[in-house]
Write an enzyme that holds these catalytic residues in place. Structure first.
Site, PDB file in Angstrom:
ATOM      1  N   GLU A 144       0.839  -1.192   0.000  1.00  0.00           N
ATOM      2  CA  GLU A 144       0.000   0.000   0.000  1.00  0.00           C
ATOM      3  C   GLU A 144       0.882   1.254   0.000  1.00  0.00           C
ATOM      4  OE1 GLU A 144      -2.040  -1.105   3.542  1.00  0.00           O
ATOM      5  OE2 GLU A 144      -3.048  -2.751   2.518  1.00  0.00           O
TER       6      GLU A 144
ATOM      7  N   GLU B 102      -4.779  -6.841   1.885  1.00  0.00           N
ATOM      8  CA  GLU B 102      -3.563  -7.540   2.332  1.00  0.00           C
ATOM      9  C   GLU B 102      -3.576  -9.023   1.982  1.00  0.00           C
ATOM     10  OE1 GLU B 102      -5.181  -5.368   4.270  1.00  0.00           O
ATOM     11  OE2 GLU B 102      -3.737  -3.824   4.874  1.00  0.00           O
TER      12      GLU B 102
ATOM     13  N   PHE C 260       1.608  -2.186   8.848  1.00  0.00           N
ATOM     14  CA  PHE C 260       1.850  -2.390  10.275  1.00  0.00           C
ATOM     15  C   PHE C 260       1.647  -3.870  10.584  1.00  0.00           C
ATOM     16  CE2 PHE C 260       0.621   2.022   9.859  1.00  0.00           C
ATOM     17  CZ  PHE C 260       1.580   2.669  10.629  1.00  0.00           C
TER      18      PHE C 260
ATOM     19  N   HIS D 233      -1.883  -0.330  15.713  1.00  0.00           N
ATOM     20  CA  HIS D 233      -0.748   0.089  14.875  1.00  0.00           C
ATOM     21  C   HIS D 233       0.570   0.090  15.652  1.00  0.00           C
ATOM     22  CE1 HIS D 233      -4.137   1.651  12.537  1.00  0.00           C
ATOM     23  NE2 HIS D 233      -3.332   1.872  11.529  1.00  0.00           N
TER      24      HIS D 233
END
Lengths: 331, 346
Positions: free
Chosen positions: B31, B76, B99, B145
């Site tokens: 991303e 993902e 992350f 995160h």
């Protein structure tokens, strides 16, 4: 020219027709043999059989070569056979023997032969979608002409991975053909319950790709739509979605009580046996002679007997194999 | 070998560039890794492309083009699975999982596909891929995160795990990870990105599975991971001055494979062990290292081993709580002093 149930016509040379019949017959005989061996307790674990769906794998694979890739499902034996994986090695794999296609370490649900472009059956429903996108990405990045076919079931159609995979293949214009084998039930759950659409192929619109429904029992119809989708992919025009709707003769897994389907449904679907229909069609229109088909039947019976003997007489893996191939190298 | 003083971020960028120049099958995907480079108004002004949310991959798209530096949708499972499929068919993808906490949405592709393919296929597949991912608390980014979670991946057969602590290690280990023929998860602590250090120019590769003794000492072995290494070194310098304690700091650098001999040899010399780990403590790398030493070198230990870790809790948002969550140089120093019997009267 052979008419398809979709109303189209396909031209297939005699030699290719014989190949189609031989592969379909080999799949059927392999699965019937596995059903017996499994019932007799000679094959451990679980098996998900492809009998009844032969026309899909073979009709698609008739357009592929060793430089093309496929990803597969729980029900992967037919895909392997149609892609040219050795039935000896496949049978040995189901027995858990060292001579198996996966050295006895994958079994039915992970059966694979990367050298033949067969990137594995998959124990995870929908697991193969992203892998197919990756294989397509390799082909495109390296400028190769190959295509990747992603087989998935109607159950997998509801997995997020399949939606992500179709979107990725579309935005990157990858040479991937998505083939949904809709055999009406995700395990025991009817697709009319689990799917939000009238046709799973309708979802193609969401990914800006062509989508088509084809009867799974008509190998000529599958051949026809596969030709279009594979050629489109080879031309670099991106992915397509084919929904092949049909029936699995056995249960979700072998030994499943089949309480979710009625004897009437079963009889109706069994009347659409892809092998019987193929025979009737090619004999009726004199594309092939009965002798030639009977000869294929005999050769296939010999191959299955030989594969079973090979599997039975092969050794189990040595204890050392337990720790082999976790890594390529691990200091 | 000449070195340059560059940041951890630049060192990673260096390694990616080095390997992409060397091998045309290496691609980078994730991303925003190009970052807006697909937008028409940024075409020709690609220097304005993000290059990752924290700029780690900045400039790669200009040099290697969009075919090899692929922005992905926020999918993902889809793109990390695609990296597995691409690796199995001839590319060397470096996929970025922004992350590490996001492993929750793509673990099937990492573990059931990437990690297991080779074994399940009887050794007839190789999956030479890297997943680069950010770890660590201290960014005020709260529960989803800020995790470390390398213990989860280290547990899994078929994966290799790398946690660099210095810019030079980041460069050398990432190059090795990309050249490795197995799937490697490469953990980058976000608070290290701006740390500078000397990094060798040109081609630089550190083999996986080799720990590094970052500081020599005779009294206590501190095994520290990732960002805990500079904190352990700070504690060690302080203790040397204030208490004359000789702390040996061992950085495993790769958690799988693990360089057990270097750790055990150090403990056999110092007779004391402290493990410093920012990950949660249960079933963790820290617990694993204590178990390793207990089963292989118990007779050398003068004291029970100690773990300095995050608590068994989620990373909190409030700065006060987050600072309490992460092990500090002070906490590390306190545990070492206690272990050395120096705590009374301090």
């Amino acid at each position: 020219m052979i008419k398809t149930e979709r109303g189209g016509r396909v031209e297939i040379q005699r030699e290719r027709l014989l190949w189609i019949y031989e592969r379909m017959k080999l799949i059927r005989s392999f699965e019937d043999a596995v059903a017996e061996l499994f019932a007799a307790g000679r094959i451990p674990g679980f098996v998900h059989l492809y009998a009844g769906e032969e026309a899909i794998g073979v009709g698609i694979m008739a357009h592929l070569g060793d430089d093309d890739y496929i990803t597969s499902t729980h029900r992967g034996h037919g895909h392997c056979i149609a892609k040219g994986v050795s039935v000896r090695e496949m049978m040995a794999e189901l027995f858990g023997k060292a001579t198996g296609s996966n050295k006895g370490k994958g079994g039915s649900m992970h059966i694979a032969d990367v050298g033949k472009g067969m990137l594995g059956a998959n124990g995870i429903v929908g697991g193969g979608g992203p892998l197919a996108v990756g294989a397509g990405l390799t082909l495109k990045t390296l400028g190769k002409k190959g295509v990747t076919v992603c087989f998935f079931g109607d159950g997998a159609a509801e997995q997020g991975t399949m939606h992500e995979a179709m979107n990725l293949a579309s935005i990157w214009k990858l040479p991937v053909v998505f083939v949904c084998e809709n055999n009406l039930f995700a395990e025991s759950t009817p697709w009319t319950y689990h799917a939000s659409v009238k046709n799973i192929a309708d979802r193609a619109a969401a990914y800006d790709m062509p989508g088509v429904v084809v009867p799974a029992h008509d190998v000529f119809a599958v051949y026809e739509v596969a030709n279009e989708a594979v050629q489109r992919a080879r031309r670099g025009e991106g992915p397509s979605l084919i929904e092949a709707r049909g029936f699995r003769f056995y249960g979700h897994f072998q030994g499943d009580p089949l309480t979710y389907r009625t004897p009437e449904d079963e009889a109706r679907w069994r009347a659409h046996d892809p092998l019987t229909l193929f025979r009737a069609r090619v004999l009726d229109q004199e594309f092939l002679a009965e002798d030639a088909l009977d000869e294929v039947d005999r050769q296939v019976a010999t191959m299955i007997a030989e594969a079973t003997n090979f599997a039975e007489s092969s050794a189990y893996p040595a204890d050392a194999a337990l720790l082999e191939d976790v890594y390529v190298s691990y200091p | 070998m000449t070195t340059r003083q560059i940041t951890f971020r630049e060192a990673i960028n260096d390694a990616l560039r080095q390997e992409m120049r060397r091998d045309p099958t290496v691609i980078v995907m994730g991303e925003d890794v190009a970052g807006g480079a697909s937008l028409e108004h940024i075409e020709g002004r690609q220097e304005e492309a993000w290059g990752g949310v924290l700029g780690v991959t900045k400039g790669l798209v200009q040099e290697f083009g969009r075919a090899r530096v692929l922005d992905t949708p926020i999918s993902e499972s889809g793109y990390i699975g695609a990296a597995v499929g691409a690796a199995a068919t001839g590319l060397r993808p470096v996929a970025e999982l922004m992350f590490v906490d996001f492993f929750g949405v793509c673990m099937d592709q990492i573990y059931n596909q990437g990690a297991k393919l080779r074994y399940m296929f009887g050794g007839k597949a190789t999956v030479p891929m890297v997943v680069r991912t950010m770890i660590g608390a201290g960014f005020r980014a709260a529960g989803q995160h800020s995790g470390s979670h390398y213990s989860v991946f280290t547990h899994m057969p078929g994966l290799k795990t790398v946690v660099p602590s210095t810019p030079a290690d980041a460069k050398g280990l990432l190059a090795a990870a990309i050249r490795d023929n197995d799937p490697v998860i490469f953990f980058e602590h976000k608070l290290l990105y701006d740390v500078e250090g000397p990094v060798p120019d040109g081609e630089y590769v550190i083999p996986l599975g080799q720990a590094d003794v970052k500081r020599v000492g005779d009294d206590v072995t501190v095994v520290a991971i990732g960002r805990m290494v500079p904190l352990a070194l700070a504690a060690a310098e302080d203790l040397a001055k204030t208490h004359g304690i000789g702390v040996e700091v061992v950085d495993p650098r790769t958690l799988s494979p693990l360089d057990a001999p270097t750790i055990l040899n150090s403990v056999r010399k110092t007779h004391r062990l402290v493990v410093v780990d920012e990950d949660n403590p249960r079933c963790s790398v820290a617990a694993d290292l204590v178990a390793l030493v207990a089963s292989e070198a118990l007779e050398y230990l003068d004291e029970a081993p100690k773990m300095v870790t995050a608590p068994h809790a989620v990373v909190p948002f409030s700065p006060v709580l987050e600072d309490l969550y992460v092990p500090s140089a002070e906490r590390i120093g306190h545990v070492i002093r206690t272990l050395m019997g120096h705590e009374i009267g301090v």
